[in-house]
Design an enzyme around this catalytic site. Structure first.
Site, PDB file in Angstrom:
ATOM      1  N   GLU A 280       0.686  -1.268   0.093  1.00  0.00           N
ATOM      2  CA  GLU A 280      -0.062  -0.111  -0.083  1.00  0.00           C
ATOM      3  C   GLU A 280       0.841   1.283  -0.130  1.00  0.00           C
ATOM      4  O   GLU A 280       0.536   2.356  -0.675  1.00  0.00           O
ATOM      5  CB  GLU A 280      -0.839  -0.130   1.217  1.00  0.00           C
ATOM      6  CG  GLU A 280      -1.973  -1.131   1.307  1.00  0.00           C
ATOM      7  CD  GLU A 280      -2.912  -1.191  -0.110  1.00  0.00           C
ATOM      8  OE1 GLU A 280      -3.257  -0.009  -0.453  1.00  0.00           O
ATOM      9  OE2 GLU A 280      -3.227  -2.227  -0.480  1.00  0.00           O
ATOM     10  N   ASP A 365       3.736  -4.379  -6.077  1.00  0.00           N
ATOM     11  CA  ASP A 365       4.484  -5.410  -5.333  1.00  0.00           C
ATOM     12  C   ASP A 365       5.747  -5.569  -5.481  1.00  0.00           C
ATOM     13  O   ASP A 365       6.454  -5.791  -4.305  1.00  0.00           O
ATOM     14  CB  ASP A 365       4.061  -6.618  -6.430  1.00  0.00           C
ATOM     15  CG  ASP A 365       2.492  -7.067  -5.987  1.00  0.00           C
ATOM     16  OD1 ASP A 365       2.009  -6.785  -5.143  1.00  0.00           O
ATOM     17  OD2 ASP A 365       1.753  -7.894  -6.773  1.00  0.00           O
TER      18      ASP A 365
HETATM   19 ZN    ZN Z   1      -2.685  -2.620  -4.479  1.00  0.00          ZN
END
Ligand code: ZN
Length: 422
Positions: A280, A365
């Protein structure tokens, strides 16, 4: 003549969109059924067959409900427009209110009330039959209707003055009204982002500071490593409504706060929570959020400019089944018709927005893999997919139209490749 052409154009787009949506939905169901008997190889050790099949059944049930809703919504759309629903509403209201501002505001309010009443049985069914059946529903009917009353009141308190300002700008500020309306709308959006976490969200959920000292230290370490300042770490009682888990941060500037659903904290290990949060924070640090806002503001300027043009065209009203009023303003009607018709013309372009959002997911990611352990993120994703009964085997085309996130298998393969290369 143009008006008939526009009706035909509108109906054709609606039919094509419906056909594509049905085709995507049935592909999705078929694809999931084909993979139902076996957990994909890379998850075979991590996810039991029963959980995989539950995810398949849950996704299929949701997709089927979506297909029913598609037909229903198309009928409602036609009912409002070409079959004269809005025309009738408008004529009925103007007799009661007279042709002034009250007519316009009551038209929008009546339309909003009728639309949400029509949608209500579906959201009730979704929560108390579908989600219930798969064990996700934690709501009582009391909470459901309490939420409904609260959000309706909130919508009235915030929405009615907002509509009044926009309608006044449309009426009084000349040919460039759409530009002023855009400036006003953008300012309002920013204000909402600022006050949402501290003023609105607490109306629906309880937020308590994160108390777990070990986890707190861990997260503060991560925030320091990536250079992120926040107004605080909070836990939200998401379990009050649903067993689905999540983490997000909201607000911007000095009001940023990180929020964990209690359902997420109870399920993931500290290292996994850290990895999810790193993902996030990646969205934030890589400026995805700012970029998305710029795109949204840019698109709303384009659409408001388009509305500025359409609202002066008689065929736009008559083509959608409405006779423009001669004595009253038609601005509220133009807003409603625009809101109803735009999605019909934009759905076919939705893979374009998915492309950029997927790119952002991969980047976030990679960011998480860089600042935490990729294996922790993989472990967290596996648990979240299992808990949320998200299918691991979506139809790729369906996914390209509807999902903001890449399929789990693609994400996890990429993460594992990165972690073995490092
Ligand atoms: Zn995301």
């Amino acid at each position: 003549m143009i008006s008939v052409a526009f009706s035909v154009f509108f109906i054709s787009f609606l039919l094509v969109t419906l056909l594509v949506q049905f085709w995507l939905g049935s592909r999705h169901i078929r694809h999931i059924l084909q993979h139902r008997s076996q957990v994909p190889a890379q998850f075979a050790e991590k996810i039991p067959l029963a959980a995989h099949q539950k995810a398949a059944d849950y996704t299929i049930a949701k997709t089927k409900l979506g297909l029913v809703l598609l037909i229903f919504n198309a009928l409602v759309l036609i009912g409002f427009t070409l079959f004269g629903g809005l025309q009738w509403l408008s004529v009925t209201l103007v007799k009661i209110t007279g042709p002034g501002m009250w007519y316009q505001i009551s038209l929008i309010a009546a339309f909003a009330v009728v639309s949400s009443l029509l949608e209500l049985p579906f959201s009730y069914y979704s929560q108390f039959v579908l989600e219930q059946k798969f064990g996700f529903n934690k709501m009582t009917p009391g909470l459901f209707f309490g939420d409904l009353i609260k959000s309706t009141l909130l919508g009235a308190v915030i929405g009615l003055p907002l509509i009044w300002v926009v309608l006044t700008l449309m009426d009084k500020s000349g040919a460039l009204w759409w530009l002023y309306a855009w400036l006003f709308w953008s300012g309002f959006q920013l204000l909402m982002m600022l006050i949402y976490p501290s003023v609105i969200a607490p109306l629906f959920n309880k937020f308590t500071p994160l108390e777990d000292d070990g986890l707190r230290a861990r997260i503060e370490g991560l925030m320091e490593r990536v250079g992120f300042a926040s107004k605080g770490l909070f836990v939200m009682d998401g379990s009050k409504r649903s067993a689905h888990g999540n983490a997000y941060f909201s607000g911007f500037g000095a009001s940023k706060r990180i929020v964990f659903f209690d359902t997420l904290l109870s399920r993931l290990a500290p290292a996994e929570i850290e990895a999810v949060l790193a993902h996030e924070l990646g969205h934030f640090k890589l400026k995805h959020i700012v970029k998305r806002m710029i795109v949204i503001f840019g698109m709303s300027l384009v659409f408001l400019g388009l509305l500025g043009y359409l609202k002066e065209q008689i065929w736009f009203y008559t083509g959608l089944g409405v006779e423009p009023m001669l004595l009253a303003k038609n601005d509220a009607m133009a807003l409603i018709l625009f809101m109803l018709s735009v999605p019909v013309f934009t759905f076919l372009f939705s893979p374009l927005t998915s492309i950029s959002s997927r790119k952002h997911e991969f980047e976030a990611d990679a960011f998480a893999a860089k600042h935490t352990d990729a294996n922790d993120l993989v472990a967290a994703l596996v648990k979240l997919y299992e808990d949320n009964a998200s299918t691991l085997t979506p139809d790729p085309l369906h996914s390209a139209f509807y999902d903001s996130h890449p399929p789990a298998t693609v994400r996890i393969n990429k993460l594992l490749a990165a972690s073995s290369a490092a």
